[in-house]
Design an enzyme around this catalytic site. Structure first.
Site, PDB file in Angstrom:
ATOM      1  N   SER A  31     -11.059  -0.423   1.803  1.00 31.79           N
ATOM      2  CA  SER A  31     -11.031  -0.071   0.387  1.00 31.79           C
ATOM      3  C   SER A  31      -9.700  -0.485  -0.241  1.00 31.79           C
ATOM      4  O   SER A  31      -8.638   0.016   0.129  1.00 31.79           O
ATOM      5  CB  SER A  31     -11.241   1.438   0.215  1.00 31.79           C
ATOM      6  OG  SER A  31     -11.088   1.755  -1.145  1.00 31.79           O
ATOM      7  N   HIS A  59     -14.142  -3.345  -0.229  1.00 28.46           N
ATOM      8  CA  HIS A  59     -14.701  -2.254  -1.035  1.00 28.46           C
ATOM      9  C   HIS A  59     -13.768  -2.048  -2.231  1.00 28.46           C
ATOM     10  O   HIS A  59     -12.557  -1.866  -2.071  1.00 28.46           O
ATOM     11  CB  HIS A  59     -14.797  -0.985  -0.191  1.00 28.46           C
ATOM     12  CG  HIS A  59     -15.457   0.151  -0.898  1.00 28.46           C
ATOM     13  ND1 HIS A  59     -16.816   0.289  -1.004  1.00 28.46           N
ATOM     14  CD2 HIS A  59     -14.916   1.223  -1.548  1.00 28.46           C
ATOM     15  CE1 HIS A  59     -17.108   1.386  -1.679  1.00 28.46           C
ATOM     16  NE2 HIS A  59     -15.976   1.974  -2.035  1.00 28.46           N
ATOM     17  N   ASP A  74     -13.071   0.071  -5.708  1.00 29.61           N
ATOM     18  CA  ASP A  74     -13.377   1.314  -6.425  1.00 29.61           C
ATOM     19  C   ASP A  74     -12.959   1.229  -7.885  1.00 29.61           C
ATOM     20  O   ASP A  74     -11.777   1.110  -8.193  1.00 29.61           O
ATOM     21  CB  ASP A  74     -12.616   2.476  -5.770  1.00 29.61           C
ATOM     22  CG  ASP A  74     -13.166   2.823  -4.404  1.00 29.61           C
ATOM     23  OD1 ASP A  74     -14.385   3.028  -4.288  1.00 29.61           O
ATOM     24  OD2 ASP A  74     -12.372   2.868  -3.441  1.00 29.61           O
ATOM     25  N   MET A 106     -12.769   3.318 -11.295  1.00 29.07           N
ATOM     26  CA  MET A 106     -12.799   4.712 -11.775  1.00 29.07           C
ATOM     27  C   MET A 106     -12.381   4.760 -13.242  1.00 29.07           C
ATOM     28  O   MET A 106     -11.407   4.106 -13.623  1.00 29.07           O
ATOM     29  CB  MET A 106     -11.808   5.552 -10.968  1.00 29.07           C
ATOM     30  CG  MET A 106     -12.054   5.519  -9.481  1.00 29.07           C
ATOM     31  SD  MET A 106     -10.789   6.481  -8.632  1.00 29.07           S
ATOM     32  CE  MET A 106     -11.281   6.209  -6.935  1.00 29.07           C
ATOM     33  N   HIS A 127     -17.845  -0.405  -6.179  1.00 31.35           N
ATOM     34  CA  HIS A 127     -18.319   0.982  -6.290  1.00 31.35           C
ATOM     35  C   HIS A 127     -17.897   1.520  -7.649  1.00 31.35           C
ATOM     36  O   HIS A 127     -16.711   1.759  -7.895  1.00 31.35           O
ATOM     37  CB  HIS A 127     -17.685   1.777  -5.125  1.00 31.35           C
ATOM     38  CG  HIS A 127     -17.971   3.242  -5.155  1.00 31.35           C
ATOM     39  ND1 HIS A 127     -17.259   4.141  -4.391  1.00 31.35           N
ATOM     40  CD2 HIS A 127     -18.889   3.973  -5.837  1.00 31.35           C
ATOM     41  CE1 HIS A 127     -17.722   5.363  -4.610  1.00 31.35           C
ATOM     42  NE2 HIS A 127     -18.704   5.287  -5.482  1.00 31.35           N
ATOM     43  N   MET A 174     -17.440   4.246 -10.239  1.00 31.89           N
ATOM     44  CA  MET A 174     -17.352   5.682 -10.511  1.00 31.89           C
ATOM     45  C   MET A 174     -17.071   5.816 -11.995  1.00 31.89           C
ATOM     46  O   MET A 174     -15.979   6.217 -12.424  1.00 31.89           O
ATOM     47  CB  MET A 174     -16.247   6.298  -9.649  1.00 31.89           C
ATOM     48  CG  MET A 174     -16.678   6.482  -8.201  1.00 31.89           C
ATOM     49  SD  MET A 174     -15.288   6.608  -7.071  1.00 31.89           S
ATOM     50  CE  MET A 174     -14.973   4.872  -6.812  1.00 31.89           C
ATOM     51  N   MET A 202     -21.248   9.561  -0.248  1.00 33.73           N
ATOM     52  CA  MET A 202     -19.853   9.990  -0.449  1.00 33.73           C
ATOM     53  C   MET A 202     -19.540  11.108   0.547  1.00 33.73           C
ATOM     54  O   MET A 202     -20.165  12.166   0.528  1.00 33.73           O
ATOM     55  CB  MET A 202     -19.634  10.483  -1.882  1.00 33.73           C
ATOM     56  CG  MET A 202     -19.681   9.408  -2.953  1.00 33.73           C
ATOM     57  SD  MET A 202     -18.658   7.959  -2.626  1.00 33.73           S
ATOM     58  CE  MET A 202     -17.026   8.674  -2.491  1.00 33.73           C
ATOM     59  N   ASP A 231     -18.482   6.530   2.679  1.00 36.51           N
ATOM     60  CA  ASP A 231     -17.283   6.297   1.869  1.00 36.51           C
ATOM     61  C   ASP A 231     -16.459   7.574   1.735  1.00 36.51           C
ATOM     62  O   ASP A 231     -16.857   8.506   1.028  1.00 36.51           O
ATOM     63  CB  ASP A 231     -17.706   5.785   0.487  1.00 36.51           C
ATOM     64  CG  ASP A 231     -16.524   5.316  -0.339  1.00 36.51           C
ATOM     65  OD1 ASP A 231     -15.398   5.251   0.190  1.00 36.51           O
ATOM     66  OD2 ASP A 231     -16.743   5.013  -1.528  1.00 36.51           O
TER      67      ASP A 231
HETATM   68  C1  DX5 Z   1     -13.098   7.591  -3.149  1.00 36.04           C
HETATM   69  C2  DX5 Z   1     -13.386   6.125  -3.014  1.00 36.04           C
HETATM   70  C3  DX5 Z   1     -13.202   5.612  -1.658  1.00 36.04           C
HETATM   71  C4  DX5 Z   1     -11.791   5.653  -1.152  1.00 36.04           C
HETATM   72  C5  DX5 Z   1     -11.850   5.832   0.333  1.00 36.04           C
HETATM   73  O1  DX5 Z   1     -13.432   8.007  -4.412  1.00 36.04           O
HETATM   74  O2  DX5 Z   1     -14.738   5.856  -3.389  1.00 36.04           O
HETATM   75  O3  DX5 Z   1     -13.722   4.287  -1.521  1.00 36.04           O
HETATM   76  O4  DX5 Z   1     -11.063   4.500  -1.457  1.00 36.04           O
HETATM   77  O5  DX5 Z   1     -10.579   6.061   0.789  1.00 36.04           O
HETATM   78  P1  DX5 Z   1     -10.284   6.732   2.203  1.00 36.04           P
HETATM   79  O6  DX5 Z   1     -10.924   5.842   3.251  1.00 36.04           O
HETATM   80  O7  DX5 Z   1      -8.798   6.737   2.265  1.00 36.04           O
HETATM   81  O8  DX5 Z   1     -10.886   8.105   2.193  1.00 36.04           O
HETATM   82 ZN    ZN Z   2     -15.607   3.877  -2.876  1.00 32.28          ZN
END
Ligand code: DX5
Ligand code: ZN
Length: 216
Positions: free
Chosen positions: A8, A33, A35, A37, A66, A68, A137, A175
């Site tokens: 990630s 990956h 993210d 947000m 991903h 969010m 999740m 994840d």
């Molecule tokens: C959380 C994200 C994850 C995050 C995972 O909201 O969707 O992808 O980056 O990070 P770790 O592996 O550190 O929990």
């Molecule tokens: Zn994620």
């Protein structure tokens, strides 16, 4: 199919992003990956299209994006243009999830659906045959480096059974909080894709950590 590992980028060093992308390029990892947000769906803001495009410029592996964010339907085509290969939306953010999935596929991407820790796997029953990936999740979304939620194992087993009963080819992605201690148990339960942020980027030897996460 052997399982996939998706570091990630959220846990990468943003002041050395090209270096960290090249590190993952040279590793045994399968996907990036990514993210996204928005500060509304989750209580954090990560980055948007300019950073995604910069990642795409150097990444030699697929971008697993991903979302969010609220109202993800507005941006599906723009995410395709910015370089997403897999696009995952949250079930909690999509009142017309079937339409959202068809839209992602029509734009030429693999379609994923993410479910929060409180969301039942049963809500995917009527959609599982239409999607390419379920992102379970295993932490509440918004931040890297959180503690893994143990209930996830049960959700993986439920999804595995549903996928087989409905003849679906959906991959199960985990994840949040994946580490070198729990990853084997996750694979045994039926996980196909392991996302790892903190575990990879906080490691003294990220390449070796990825090799370990790839080892069954
Ligand atoms: C959380 C994200 C994850 C995050 C995972 O909201 O969707 O992808 O980056 O990070 P770790 O592996 O550190 O929990
Ligand atoms: Zn994620």
């Amino acid at each position: 199919m052997s399982h996939l590992v998706a570091p990630s980028v959220l846990s990468a060093d943003f002041s050395n992003l090209q270096r960290d992308v090249e590190l993952i390029n040279s590793s045994k990892a399968d996907w990036f990956h990514v993210d996204i947000m928005d500060g509304v769906f989750v209580p954090n803001i990560s980055f948007g299209f300019p950073v995604l495009k910069a990642l795409k410029k150097y990444a030699t592996k697929p971008l697993d994006v991903h979302l969010m964010i609220v109202e993800p339907d507005k941006y599906v085509q723009t995410f395709k243009e910015a370089g997403a290969d897999v696009l995952t939306v949250h079930i909690e953010a999509c009142p017309h999830l079937h339409r959202s999935i068809q839209n992602i596929k029509a734009c030429g991407m693999k379609a994923g659906v993410a479910i929060n820790p409180h969301t039942s796997t049963q809500l995917l029953h009527d959609l599982i045959a239409d999607i390419d990936l379920v992102c379970v999740m295993s932490v509440n979304p918004g931040f890297g480096g959180q503690k893994f939620i143990e209930n996830t194992y049960r959700k993986i087993s439920e999804l595995k059974q549903m996928i087989s009963e409905r003849n679906s080819s959906a991959l199960i992605e985990i994840d949040g909080g994946v580490d070198l201690i729990n990853y084997k148990k996750l694979l045994e339960a039926g996980a196909n894709v392991l996302v790892a942020g903190n575990t990879v980027f906080s490691s003294a030897n990220p390449l070796q950590t990825i090799v370990e996460l790839k080892t069954v």
